[in-house]
Structure formats: structure tokens, C-alpha cells
Design a protein around this motif. Structure first.
Motif, short mmCIF file in Angstrom:
data_model
loop_
_atom_site.label_atom_id
_atom_site.label_comp_id
_atom_site.label_asym_id
_atom_site.label_seq_id
_atom_site.Cartn_x
_atom_site.Cartn_y
_atom_site.Cartn_z
N TYR A 195 24.16 12.33 29.88
CA TYR A 195 23.67 10.86 29.51
C TYR A 195 23.83 9.58 30.56
N TRP A 196 25.16 9.54 30.93
CA TRP A 196 25.67 8.65 31.75
C TRP A 196 25.24 8.84 33.14
N VAL B 278 21.63 7.41 32.67
CA VAL B 278 21.58 5.83 32.56
C VAL B 278 21.74 5.32 34.25
N ASP C 249 19.18 2.82 36.10
CA ASP C 249 19.65 1.87 36.28
C ASP C 249 19.25 1.50 37.82
N GLY D 8 16.70 -0.61 32.82
CA GLY D 8 17.85 -0.69 31.84
C GLY D 8 17.82 -0.08 30.75
N THR D 9 18.88 0.09 29.89
CA THR D 9 18.92 0.89 28.53
C THR D 9 18.15 0.16 27.65
N GLU D 10 17.74 -1.19 27.89
CA GLU D 10 16.94 -1.81 26.72
C GLU D 10 15.35 -1.37 26.93
N LEU E 76 14.95 1.91 26.87
CA LEU E 76 14.90 3.50 26.44
C LEU E 76 14.54 3.17 24.96
#
Length: 113
Positions: free
Chosen positions: A94-95, A98, A102, A107-109, A111
Motif C-alpha cells: 500500500y505505501w 501511495v 504521489d 494524491g490519496t484524495e 482513491l
């Protein structure tokens, strides 16, 4: 929470998220280690397999949906102390995903949950 100044030109949050969409899809491959054989006393044989992660734009959610697969999951024996694909994704992949997203400006917003 996004401030009003960032999306004041948009009817709603979904329209704003759609406006910052990048490409429709991405595919990543991440190698990760698993316990091939647990000999006890902290003595392990380690194997490596790949997880294929697909990130696909979903217009209805105005975000990217993430799916993943481990083509060689049959090599990973839970009896040796291994988890399932979800636990490998959460703990090992996961990281990294991300970070890679990025780097692409996603960005995660963006997803979809």
C-alpha cells in the motif's frame, strides 16, 4: 477536508475530483517476500512473488479504484505463518503504491473507497 478556495469554481466535490483526474488507468508490479518455509526458532526460508496492482478511474466515484492480484498466491502457504493477499497489500504494498501515485500527481484524495 478541502478548503472552499480550492474548489470554488466547481458545482460540487465530485466535479472538483474529476477535474484533477490523470490517466484512466495504471498498472504496477511490486515484489514482496513471504515465508516459504518456517523452520522454527526464527529460522525461515524466504520466497519472493509479485503483486500486480491496477488503479482504474471510476467516474461514478470520481476516484481511482484499486484492485490487486498475486498470480502466484498458490506458492504462499498460510500454515508457514503467511497472511492472505489483503494482508500483504496492507503491510507491504500500500505505501509503495501511495508513493508511486504521489509521484504521478495522484494524491490519496483521488482513491475511491
Amino acid at each position: 477536508m478541502r478548503s472552499e478556495s480550492n474548489n470554488h469554481d466547481y458545482e460540487n466535490e465530485l466535479d472538483y475530483l474529476r477535474s484533477i483526474k490523470k490517466d484512466d488507468s495504471y498498472t504496477f508490479t511490486y515484489p514482496f517476500e513471504y515465508i516459504a518455509k518456517n523452520h522454527g526458532n526464527d529460522n525461515y526460508d524466504i520466497g519472493t512473488v509479485d503483486m500486480v496492482v491496477r488503479v482504474q478511474w471510476a467516474d461514478a466515484e470520481a476516484g481511482y479504484k484499486v484492485t490487486y492480484d498475486v498470480p502466484e498466491m498458490d506458492k504462499i502457504d498460510p500454515a508457514e505463518g503467511n497472511g492472505d493477499a489483503e494482508s500483504f497489500y496492507e503491510g507491504n504494498v500500500y505505501w509503495r503504491l501511495v508513493s508511486d501515485l504521489d509521484g504521478l500527481g495522484i494524491g490519496t484524495e483521488l482513491l475511491a473507497i
